[in-house]
Design an enzyme around this catalytic site. Sequence first.
Site, mmCIF file in Angstrom:
data_model
loop_
_atom_site.group_PDB
_atom_site.id
_atom_site.type_symbol
_atom_site.label_atom_id
_atom_site.label_comp_id
_atom_site.label_asym_id
_atom_site.label_seq_id
_atom_site.Cartn_x
_atom_site.Cartn_y
_atom_site.Cartn_z
ATOM 1 N N SER A 102 0.789 -0.998 0.092
ATOM 2 C CA SER A 102 -0.029 0.092 -0.083
ATOM 3 C C SER A 102 1.048 1.196 0.030
ATOM 4 C CB SER A 102 -1.168 0.119 1.224
ATOM 5 O OG SER A 102 -1.968 0.879 1.125
ATOM 6 N N ASP A 241 -2.665 6.276 -3.520
ATOM 7 C CA ASP A 241 -1.443 5.600 -2.985
ATOM 8 C C ASP A 241 -0.719 4.483 -3.617
ATOM 9 O OD1 ASP A 241 -3.283 4.032 -2.400
ATOM 10 O OD2 ASP A 241 -2.759 3.407 -0.570
ATOM 11 N N ASP A 243 -1.044 1.463 -4.012
ATOM 12 C CA ASP A 243 -1.927 0.197 -4.635
ATOM 13 C C ASP A 243 -3.428 0.887 -5.155
ATOM 14 O OD1 ASP A 243 -3.052 0.573 -2.086
ATOM 15 O OD2 ASP A 243 -3.516 -1.576 -1.960
ATOM 16 N N ASP A 245 -5.845 2.271 -3.481
ATOM 17 C CA ASP A 245 -7.049 2.389 -2.878
ATOM 18 C C ASP A 245 -7.468 3.475 -1.937
ATOM 19 O OD1 ASP A 245 -5.172 1.704 -0.821
ATOM 20 O OD2 ASP A 245 -6.115 -0.214 -0.143
#
Length: 446
Positions: A102, A241, A243, A245
């Site tokens: 992440s 960010d 990833d 999400d």
Amino acid sequence: MARKYFGTDGIRGATNRKPMTAEMAMKVGMAAGAHFRRGDHKHRVVIGKDTRLSGYMLENAMTAGFTSVGMDVVLLGPMPTPAVAMLTTSMRADLGVMISASHNPFADNGIKLFGPDGYKLSDADELAIETLIDSETALAPSAEIGRARRVEDARGRYIHFAKSTFPDALRLDGMKIVVDCANGAAYQVAPSALWELGAEVIAIGVTPNGKNINDGVGSTAPEALCETVVASGAHIGIALDGDADRLIVADETGRVVDGDQLMAVIASGWARVGRLQGGGLVATVMSNLGLERHLAAQGLGMIRTQVGDRHVLEKMRGSGYNVGGEQSGHIILSDYATTGDGLVAALQVLAELARAGAPASEVLHRFDPLPQILKNVRFGGGAPLEDAAVQEAIAEVEAELYGRGRLLIRKSGTEPVIRVMAEGDDRAQVERVVDRVCDAVRVAAA
């Protein structure tokens, strides 16, 4: 039962150190594959990743693990976490995997697992997989070893899906948008989706080299976004960010708009057209009291959960809400997705901006946040929150803030730290009560 490997969002850690090693990745693939081999059909798992250097190593190790227990593997390449969840269901897969840490630095990585319904795994499934990791997993007969293939049109499938969430009657023509992809998983799909909807796109954070993900760019470092928005004269900036999400926005003046404000924008807009379910939204204990008051003024409610998107989603599913999220920008819109989706959330914000025909600085700042102060107190052991003097200080502070603010105290789940947060109308009072509780905790922990 305490979990050994899984944390609040999958398995995560520094790469090439336990537990984030190639050996562990292969074991997770074997264990998860064995757990989800149910029935006589040909089993399938989809694997996506962000742009970290270690993604190649972990992807290959997991592929070996899954195929060794008889599962076919579909490799998506760099893709946002929500895209993996969506493609898990659309491709009728038994399991989905996202290899990502992440918003963490490149040296970290992680493994997130999704069930066939596209939702993150339950505690029961994670515990079952942990048991299999530490045991001898049965391997498939030679003739039943799985195959692996790479899907070349995965990006196009997700772009089409994301665009489908934007109202048909609207376009982004004439809107100049800066998009910061954090040198992460959305570096191709996010700029493409915005361009296809008619926007003039200025993309930053779109040159990943394996080591620069989240490095001075993205939702956790919005300074680059804000500077680019102002310098280019853009109407708005959106930052994702690593990833993709999470979403953070900058208005045309370079002022940051956090997840609380964005949830207010989306929930109010959906309520206006009768789309909002549950009569409000779900947020965490960290969301600003100003958001709660803003919603109440519109006759809308807000339910709070523990920190973590899985807690938000659990409450949304159990109580019939379709908007929820976190101050950090992890926004879940369950009409469209089973997890947070930064691009889809951005498109809902852009739709409100297009409808309003007004500057982002006027549309997106829906309330004045109350002063909110968070401090951490490190302790060496014991249970300082159970100390009588600490409990007395907490009770006195809660009484002082009653009706004018709130106090939140929680023990970190990842380090020996007590987090003390307070917010209220009077900043000086908030600072004083936080220091008072922190001092009491320090004395108890000494």
